[in-house]
Motif scaffolding. Structure first.
Motif, PDB file in Angstrom:
ATOM      1  N   ALA A   4      -5.011  -7.073 -11.443  1.00  0.00           N
ATOM      2  CA  ALA A   4      -4.355  -8.143 -10.686  1.00  0.00           C
ATOM      3  C   ALA A   4      -2.889  -7.812 -10.430  1.00  0.00           C
ATOM      4  O   ALA A   4      -2.381  -7.983  -9.304  1.00  0.00           O
ATOM      5  N   GLN A   5      -2.203  -7.335 -11.437  1.00  0.00           N
ATOM      6  CA  GLN A   5      -0.784  -7.015 -11.285  1.00  0.00           C
ATOM      7  C   GLN A   5      -0.560  -5.891 -10.280  1.00  0.00           C
ATOM      8  O   GLN A   5       0.282  -6.005  -9.378  1.00  0.00           O
ATOM      9  N   LYS A   6      -1.309  -4.802 -10.434  1.00  0.00           N
ATOM     10  CA  LYS A   6      -1.115  -3.666  -9.540  1.00  0.00           C
ATOM     11  C   LYS A   6      -1.552  -3.983  -8.113  1.00  0.00           C
ATOM     12  O   LYS A   6      -0.955  -3.482  -7.157  1.00  0.00           O
ATOM     13  N   ALA A   7      -2.583  -4.804  -7.982  1.00  0.00           N
ATOM     14  CA  ALA A   7      -3.017  -5.191  -6.640  1.00  0.00           C
ATOM     15  C   ALA A   7      -1.943  -6.029  -5.950  1.00  0.00           C
ATOM     16  O   ALA A   7      -1.617  -5.814  -4.771  1.00  0.00           O
ATOM     17  N   LEU A   8      -1.367  -6.984  -6.679  1.00  0.00           N
ATOM     18  CA  LEU A   8      -0.330  -7.839  -6.103  1.00  0.00           C
ATOM     19  C   LEU A   8       0.944  -7.059  -5.790  1.00  0.00           C
ATOM     20  O   LEU A   8       1.700  -7.424  -4.887  1.00  0.00           O
ATOM     21  N   GLU A   9       1.190  -5.978  -6.535  1.00  0.00           N
ATOM     22  CA  GLU A   9       2.388  -5.166  -6.327  1.00  0.00           C
ATOM     23  C   GLU A   9       2.142  -3.986  -5.386  1.00  0.00           C
ATOM     24  O   GLU A   9       3.042  -3.174  -5.158  1.00  0.00           O
ATOM     25  N   SER A  10       0.935  -3.887  -4.836  1.00  0.00           N
ATOM     26  CA  SER A  10       0.557  -2.695  -4.077  1.00  0.00           C
ATOM     27  C   SER A  10       1.242  -2.591  -2.717  1.00  0.00           C
ATOM     28  O   SER A  10       1.208  -1.530  -2.087  1.00  0.00           O
ATOM     29  N   ARG A  11       1.871  -3.681  -2.254  1.00  0.00           N
ATOM     30  CA  ARG A  11       2.594  -3.643  -0.975  1.00  0.00           C
ATOM     31  C   ARG A  11       3.999  -4.192  -1.222  1.00  0.00           C
ATOM     32  O   ARG A  11       4.324  -5.301  -0.792  1.00  0.00           O
ATOM     33  N   PRO A  12       4.864  -3.433  -1.901  1.00  0.00           N
ATOM     34  CA  PRO A  12       6.156  -3.970  -2.347  1.00  0.00           C
ATOM     35  C   PRO A  12       7.078  -4.407  -1.225  1.00  0.00           C
ATOM     36  O   PRO A  12       7.951  -5.238  -1.442  1.00  0.00           O
ATOM     37  N   CYS A  13       6.906  -3.879  -0.043  1.00  0.00           N
ATOM     38  CA  CYS A  13       7.809  -4.217   1.058  1.00  0.00           C
ATOM     39  C   CYS A  13       7.122  -5.084   2.113  1.00  0.00           C
ATOM     40  O   CYS A  13       7.626  -5.223   3.232  1.00  0.00           O
ATOM     41  N   ARG A  14       5.961  -5.633   1.763  1.00  0.00           N
ATOM     42  CA  ARG A  14       5.212  -6.491   2.675  1.00  0.00           C
ATOM     43  C   ARG A  14       4.693  -7.703   1.903  1.00  0.00           C
ATOM     44  O   ARG A  14       4.902  -7.827   0.701  1.00  0.00           O
ATOM     45  N   ASP A  15       3.997  -8.582   2.616  1.00  0.00           N
ATOM     46  CA  ASP A  15       3.359  -9.704   1.932  1.00  0.00           C
ATOM     47  C   ASP A  15       2.334  -9.173   0.937  1.00  0.00           C
ATOM     48  O   ASP A  15       1.619  -8.209   1.237  1.00  0.00           O
ATOM     49  N   PRO A  16       2.220  -9.784  -0.241  1.00  0.00           N
ATOM     50  CA  PRO A  16       1.216  -9.327  -1.206  1.00  0.00           C
ATOM     51  C   PRO A  16      -0.191  -9.588  -0.683  1.00  0.00           C
ATOM     52  O   PRO A  16      -0.414 -10.516   0.102  1.00  0.00           O
ATOM     53  N   PRO A  17      -1.149  -8.781  -1.080  1.00  0.00           N
ATOM     54  CA  PRO A  17      -2.528  -9.003  -0.635  1.00  0.00           C
ATOM     55  C   PRO A  17      -3.158 -10.192  -1.332  1.00  0.00           C
ATOM     56  O   PRO A  17      -2.680 -10.653  -2.377  1.00  0.00           O
ATOM     57  N   VAL A  18      -4.231 -10.681  -0.757  1.00  0.00           N
ATOM     58  CA  VAL A  18      -5.054 -11.708  -1.405  1.00  0.00           C
ATOM     59  C   VAL A  18      -6.019 -10.979  -2.334  1.00  0.00           C
ATOM     60  O   VAL A  18      -6.734 -10.075  -1.903  1.00  0.00           O
ATOM     61  N   VAL A  19      -6.031 -11.347  -3.604  1.00  0.00           N
ATOM     62  CA  VAL A  19      -6.850 -10.657  -4.604  1.00  0.00           C
ATOM     63  C   VAL A  19      -8.017 -11.552  -5.011  1.00  0.00           C
ATOM     64  O   VAL A  19      -7.830 -12.724  -5.337  1.00  0.00           O
ATOM     65  N   ILE A  20      -9.217 -10.979  -4.975  1.00  0.00           N
ATOM     66  CA  ILE A  20     -10.440 -11.716  -5.290  1.00  0.00           C
ATOM     67  C   ILE A  20     -11.222 -10.961  -6.360  1.00  0.00           C
ATOM     68  O   ILE A  20     -11.431  -9.743  -6.236  1.00  0.00           O
TER      69      ILE A  20
END
Length: 715
Positions: A372-388
């Motif tokens: 969850a943490q790495k997925a949410l941080e995977s786009r540091p300069c854009r909107d975070p992704p939706v994680v399911i």
């Protein structure tokens, strides 16, 4: 008694008929007729006409192009005659067309009128009807998820038909399944709803894309820039289940629904296999049917034998092969489909009954939080992704202990609650059917057969299970859409309660020692550190630049897919092929399981390889190693030493500025192969621009060691 249990499982589907029977014609199409009405109707589908037309076209073209005598011409005439004869003696079945609820139905011409219009007139009429915004569409007439789902059963069935199922052999059981798992069952799949901000971002992307498609292809607007209206990018990560292993199998429950020309002995489909059979593909079909094609792009990145921790480098460093994901800077939606593999024991020494202590739960909690943490941080300069997180684990991976198989689900439920993420379970709605019949295989894998002293360990369910999984995800997303839109309307545009769901920063890592009295302080400190790190990265790094100076993930969803491609990549970092590589080579290995285990492997005892990354441009501060653990004689005593060094310049004969060595073991006691990961952070001794990094890998024990991924990166 056994017969009664077996019959109960076989009649799960037949109970959906409720006063009607399902009939399959010889050619495969399905019809639903009343028991009181036995009038026989000979029906054909448009697919039959299309097939005869294709045959006619083929033979006429052969006659014209090749002048191959009169035979092709006569065959073409016969095909045309067959079409005319069928049209005369048969009633062409046309399912009642229900327009998607994402369009303004009142403004659309009805089907009867459309059939009378010329194609030019029809296109002109449609062009006047732009697609409605999603919220406006589902808010009309106080619609509910269940009413929308029920109103579009025909469209759902058509969308479920696989493109390779040309004869419609699967339609009978698909219709029965669709009726059996109605909204009253599917509603239980949504274990945790996504945040309002997550839903809003998805809606904005879809609405923007659909309007751009309408303007470009219907209104012929040449100014449309699709770079400003990209498709919704969804990445599905998982093991062999979402990869499609076992999906082609027909469970006992659907055999009575197959056409009579299909032998009962044929227990699998030879055409619909692998990823084309799995639930991500079927979810794509549903998205295309209701939102239109080229609006949502689902990438199935599942790889057998992997777990969620092995996905971290792909997420963190954007090691995608798919150009669409690279162009988007990562996925808009990330689905974790590792329910089975993450629930496997991390340590072979753990007891069979994993509920006897907290080790198994703590391991699943750690894996879910890290993902969850790495997925949410995977786009540091854009909107975070939706994680399911998607839970589909039916099986007996924990010694047949029921609560052992629920450990992962319990850990994920805690994480999704804490992080306000979406959690969908295809298990929860039908668990009572599965546990009431140990031989049930409609939704769950076939595990009941004896194997040694126990049962077969299996997490791979058949084709109906994958179709059902796609339904549960689609319905859960529909629930979330309707819920958000209703609340948005109530709060006048979502400025109050809905907006409060926006992600600012994820919580800190929670473990068995976390305390309520300190969690707030830890959260604030962790948030501040993460924001500083992301701000520094975005200010000093090109968001489109690759963060790794050296990186490969060698699997079908990674950066390289075969041994030749892997060897070509690694050769670019070996200065002297004869002196710097004495026995390491890219190799394919299929004998250890479903996954095509491409890897960088040692071939002889003492094998050594030296990799050199010279004149680096971006800082290097992290080493990631993914390696295989396996069993058997050839893996006995398997060990490899990794020696990492940082030099001031290309002169590697000088004293290194930094050195780190460690040893990894490849031997594994359990009777399956699985990949592990080792991470070495050296932020305080990071290599900077112009410096050189070397990595020597030496086989120090045994005769076998295989590296599945290797990365030297800036974050």
């Amino acid at each position: 008694m056994d017969d009664e249990v077996t019959n109960e499982g076989q009649h799960l589907l037949s109970s959906a008929g409720s006063g009607a029977e399902l009939r399959v014609d010889d050619e495969g199409p399905i019809s639903r007729t009343s028991k009181d009405t036995r009038k026989k109707q000979v029906k054909i589908h448009m697919s039959d006409v299309v097939e005869y037309s294709r045959i006619a076209k083929h033979h006429f073209k052969q006659y014209i192009d090749k002048r191959a005598g009169w035979a092709p011409f006569l065959y073409g005439l016969l095909a045309v005659s067959a079409i005319l004869l069928l049209a005369r003696e048969s009633q062409v079945v046309r399912s009642t067309t229900k327009k998607s609820f994402f369009y303004n139905v009142d403004d659309l011409h009805n089907e009867h009128r459309a059939s009378c219009l010329s194609r030019r007139e029809e296109n002109a009429t449609i062009s006047k009807v732009p697609p409605l915004p999603l919220c406006q569409a589902v808010s009309q007439g106080s619609l509910t998820p269940s009413s929308l789902w029920k109103a579009h059963q025909d469209q759902l069935l058509r969308a479920s038909k696989h493109p390779k199922d040309r004869a419609g052999r699967h339609l009978a059981w698909q219709q029965a399944l669709l009726e059996f798992v109605g909204p009253n069952i599917l509603v239980q799949a949504l274990r945790n709803a996504p945040s309002g901000s997550d839903v809003r971002r998805i809606i904005q992307i879809i609405d923007t894309r659909r309007n751009a498609m309408h303007r470009k292809f219907v209104l012929k607007d040449k100014t449309v820039d699709f770079n400003k209206a990209p498709m919704l990018q969804i990445a599905v990560f998982g093991g062999s289940v979402p990869e499609g292993k076992g999906c082609d199998n027909f469970p006992d429950e659907i055999l009575p629904y197959l056409p009579k020309y299909v032998p009962v002995s044929q227990r699998s489909d030879t055409q619909i296999i692998g990823k084309e059979c799995a639930w991500p593909y079927r979810l794509q079909q549903l998205a295309d049917a209701f939102l239109g094609k080229w609006v949502v792009d689902i990438h199935n990145l599942a790889v057998g034998g992997t777990n969620s921790r092995l996905t971290i480098p792909t997420l963190e460093y954007q090691l995608y092969r798919e150009q669409a994901l690279l162009d988007a800077g990562g996925a808009d939606v990330i689905i974790n489909g590792y329910a089975v593999n993450d629930n496997l024991k991390d340590d072979a020494s753990w007891p069979t009954n994993t509920t006897s202590n907290n080790l198994h739960y703590d391991a699943n909690l750690a894996k879910a939080q890290e993902f969850a943490q790495k997925a949410l941080e995977s786009r540091p300069c854009r909107d975070p992704p939706v994680v399911i997180f998607f839970d589909d684990v039916f099986g007996n991976h924990n010694g047949e202990i029921i609560m052992g198989d629920d450990v992962r689900s319990d850990a994920v439920r805690f994480v999704t609650d804490m992080y306000n993420l979406m959690h969908i379970s295809s298990v929860a709605p039908v668990k009572h059917f599965v546990q009431a019949n140990e031989k049930e295989t409609l939704f769950s894998p076939s595990w009941y057969a004896k194997r040694g002293n126990g049962r077969t360990t299996n997490g791979h369910y058949g084709m109906p299970g994958h179709q059902y999984a796609a339904y549960t995800i689609a319905y859960s997303m529909l629930q979330s859409l309707v819920g958000y839109c209703v609340e948005e309307e109530f709060y006048g545009g979502g400025t109050n309660a809905v907006a409060m769901g926006k992600h600012t920063i994820h919580p800190p890592t929670i473990d068995g020692n976390s305390k309520l009295s300190t969690i707030a302080t830890e959260w604030k400190d962790d948030a501040a550190a993460t924001l500083r790190r992301e701000q520094e990265y975005c200010e000093t790094t090109d968001a489109k630049a690759q963060p790794c100076a050296f990186a490969f993930v060698s699997n079908p969803a990674g950066t390289v897919r075969d041994a030749k491609e892997l060897n070509r990549y690694i050769d670019g970092f070996i200065k002297n092929k004869r002196a710097d590589n004495t026995g390491w080579i890219g190799r394919n290995e299929m004998s250890n399981g479903w996954q095509n285990k491409v890897g960088f492997a040692a071939t002889t005892p003492g094998s050594s390889v030296l990799l050199t990354i010279s004149d680096i441009q971006n800082p290097i501060q992290k080493l990631v190693v993914q390696y295989l653990k396996s069993y058997g004689d050839k893996w006995a005593g398997s060990k490899a030493e990794f020696d990492l060094r940082v030099y001031e310049s290309a002169n590697t004969g000088a004293e290194p500025l930094f050195r780190k060595s460690f040893v990894l073991a490849g031997e594994w006691e359990d009777q399956y192969s699985i990949s592990f990961q080792e991470i070495v952070n050296f932020r305080d001794n990071a290599a900077t621009k112009g410096q050189t990094v070397t990595l020597r890998i030496t086989l120090t024990g045994g005769t076998e060691f295989k590296i599945m991924g290797l990365m030297l990166c800036s974050r």
